[in-house]
Design an enzyme around this catalytic site. Structure first.
Site, PDB file in Angstrom:
ATOM      1  N   SER A  61     -15.569  -1.580 -42.719  1.00 20.11           N
ATOM      2  CA  SER A  61     -14.768  -0.383 -42.452  1.00 20.11           C
ATOM      3  C   SER A  61     -15.424   0.867 -43.017  1.00 20.11           C
ATOM      4  O   SER A  61     -16.311   0.801 -43.870  1.00 20.11           O
ATOM      5  CB  SER A  61     -13.355  -0.530 -43.027  1.00 20.11           C
ATOM      6  OG  SER A  61     -13.254   0.002 -44.320  1.00 20.11           O
ATOM      7  N   VAL A  62     -14.933   1.998 -42.545  1.00 17.59           N
ATOM      8  CA  VAL A  62     -15.403   3.301 -43.003  1.00 17.59           C
ATOM      9  C   VAL A  62     -15.115   3.513 -44.483  1.00 17.59           C
ATOM     10  O   VAL A  62     -15.768   4.318 -45.154  1.00 17.59           O
ATOM     11  CB  VAL A  62     -14.747   4.418 -42.153  1.00 17.59           C
ATOM     12  CG1 VAL A  62     -13.255   4.516 -42.457  1.00 17.59           C
ATOM     13  CG2 VAL A  62     -15.424   5.764 -42.355  1.00 17.59           C
ATOM     14  N   LYS A  63     -14.141   2.782 -45.029  1.00 14.57           N
ATOM     15  CA  LYS A  63     -13.708   3.002 -46.404  1.00 14.57           C
ATOM     16  C   LYS A  63     -14.746   2.598 -47.445  1.00 14.57           C
ATOM     17  O   LYS A  63     -14.636   2.995 -48.609  1.00 14.57           O
ATOM     18  CB  LYS A  63     -12.396   2.248 -46.663  1.00 14.57           C
ATOM     19  CG  LYS A  63     -11.242   2.654 -45.758  1.00 14.57           C
ATOM     20  CD  LYS A  63     -10.750   4.052 -46.041  1.00 14.57           C
ATOM     21  CE  LYS A  63      -9.481   4.352 -45.271  1.00 14.57           C
ATOM     22  NZ  LYS A  63      -8.915   5.681 -45.590  1.00 14.57           N
ATOM     23  N   ASP A  64     -15.747   1.821 -47.027  1.00 14.13           N
ATOM     24  CA  ASP A  64     -16.813   1.461 -47.977  1.00 14.13           C
ATOM     25  C   ASP A  64     -17.475   2.715 -48.536  1.00 14.13           C
ATOM     26  O   ASP A  64     -17.857   2.772 -49.713  1.00 14.13           O
ATOM     27  CB  ASP A  64     -17.891   0.625 -47.281  1.00 14.13           C
ATOM     28  CG  ASP A  64     -17.427  -0.776 -46.927  1.00 14.13           C
ATOM     29  OD1 ASP A  64     -16.264  -1.103 -47.207  1.00 14.13           O
ATOM     30  OD2 ASP A  64     -18.237  -1.542 -46.360  1.00 14.13           O
TER      31      ASP A  64
END
Length: 453
Positions: free
Chosen positions: A42-45
């Site tokens: 995910s982008v949250k990394d």
């Protein structure tokens, strides 16, 4: 040799992929920034690494400490990767509307998961905002991340995601479309892109039950807009500090059903297996199609992987239960096909009203056909019984025949749904379907409403 020193060094530089069939009606080049290529899918990394690095730098996070965060799952995964590599403990506080897959994945990477109810006010002690704060206060040597108000969130996207998109499009991007939750992605990317070219339009995708769109347009935080919704990862009932409304040109809202349906469409039509917010983004993109011209380059960001929604949007039963599955409901048999094998619950004329009430409770039904030796002779529903009880408190010991109404209409399996619908009136709440061989099934108003697409 070409290798990374640890998994964190593989974060970023995710591909841009041209979308084709699913955006055929959009007269522009549409590119998806597919963030599932990050190691945590995910982008949250991106912002997990940045928030932890900044907290280490200024002393908020000490060696061997415990990281605590309220998350919809993806931020927790990013934090877990960093925690493993750097030797921190992690507690993730998650709402019960999030998929089981997200919770299981977090546990698999060593996080302790605390589940909180979704349908409570943010200030409620049980909310995942409140529980996160309380755990941070009670846990020694801990750090509460608070991705909503932690400005390292949007800074990560200003420093990384925005420059990547600008470079990958050779500066030709004209529109950026993304779901808005914490606001870090839209604000960080939006700030960078507008610094390169102020004419780039930044569009946020919101969901019904969230406050973003109306607040952006009117400046009013309308609590009447807040209610529980199914779509994951976007929308909020608060105004996170990371949402910089001055950078956003507009919002469009997408329904839970459309978000779920288009999540599946992306996989089937583009062979890209991504999550629920991606479906919302594509439907939102289609809603905005009049804003795009043939020479435009539109980038839409896909937040996470479809693997986190296998038990939800990618599960036919889950979709069907919520009326999200796009099925062609045209005949009576289509309405009942998923429960046609269930026994028809009936009550006999000489049975007592108390027997009918007991069956309604046991089977969680509101209407029951009444039969005698000749067949269907009447019907009872919970409204009839309530009225009868108000008129006579001893009605429970009376025979059904004294309170029953007219029998339900009977139709054949092939009866068009339009004709079935016409049989529902103020006086009639159900229809029986003749299955043949003396067997029948019941269609209620609830079944008809559930078949509406």
């Amino acid at each position: 040799m070409d290798f990374s020193n640890n998994i964190l060094e593989t974060i970023g530089n995710t591909p841009l992929v041209k979308l084709n069939k699913i955006v055929a009606e959009i007269d522009a080049l549409v590119l998806a920034k597919v963030e599932t290529f990050n190691p945590g899918n995910s982008v949250k990394d991106r912002m997990a690494v940045k928030m932890i690095a900044d907290a280490e730098a200024d002393g908020r996070l000490q060696p061997g400490g415990t990281i605590i965060e309220g998350t919809s799952g993806n931020t927790g995964m990013g934090l877990a990767l960093v925690a493993i590599i750097k030797g921190y403990k992690l507690i993730c506080v998650i709402s019960d509307k999030q998929s089981k897959e997200k919770m299981d994945i977090l546990r698999a990477v060593g996080a302790k998961v605390v589940v909180c109810p979704t349908d409570v006010e943010p200030t409620d002690p049980r909310s995942y905002y409140s529980v996160s704060k309380r755990l941070a206060e009670e846990t020694p040597n801990s750090w509460y991340v608070n991705q909503y108000d932690n400005m390292s969130n949007s800074l990560a996207h200003y420093e990384q995601t925005g420059p990547e998109i600008w470079k990958q499009t050779d500066g030709k991007i004209t529109h950026f479309v993304v779901g808005v939750g914490t606001g870090g992605t839209i604000s960080g990317v939006g700030k960078y892109l507008k610094e390169q070219n102020p004419n780039i339009k930044i569009w946020g995708i919101d969901t019904y039950g969230s406050v973003f769109k109306k607040y952006h347009e009117t400046g009013i935080f309308d609590e009447n807009e807040i209610y529980s919704y199914i779509t994951e990862g976007i929308g909020e009932d608060i105004l996170p500090k990371n949402v910089d409304f001055s950078l956003i040109d507009g919002f469009t809202k997408v329904t839970d059903k459309d978000a779920a349906v288009y999540t599946r469409k992306i996989a089937l039509e583009e062979a890209i297996f991504v999550g629920n917010s991606a479906g919302a983004c594509i439907k939102g993109l289609l809603q905005l199609k009049e804003h795009f011209k043939p020479e435009d380059v539109v980038v839409v960001l896909f937040h996470d992987s479809g693997s986190r929604y296998v038990g939800k949007m990618f599960n036919d039963d889950w979709m069907r239960e919520r009326g999200f599955l796009e099925e062609n409901i045209t005949k009576a048999e289509d309405v009942i096909k998923d429960h046609i094998d269930k026994e028809l619950i009936v009550v006999r004329t000489e049975e007592l009203v108390s027997h009918a009430i007991e069956r309604m409770r046991k089977y969680k039904i509101s209407q029951i056909p009444v039969v005698d030796i000749n067949g269907f002779v009447g019907s009872v529903d919970e409204t009839d019984l309530f009225r009868s009880y108000v008129a006579d408190k001893n009605v429970a010991e009376k025979p059904i025949k004294e309170v029953m109404g007219k029998p339900f209409p009977i139709v054949k399996l092939g009866t068009p749904i339009e004709e079935v619908s016409k049989l529902f009136t103020k006086e009639n709440d159900a229809v029986l379907v003749d299955l043949g061989n003396g067997n029948h099934h019941i269609i209620t108003k609830y079944d008809i409403i559930g078949s509406i697409k």
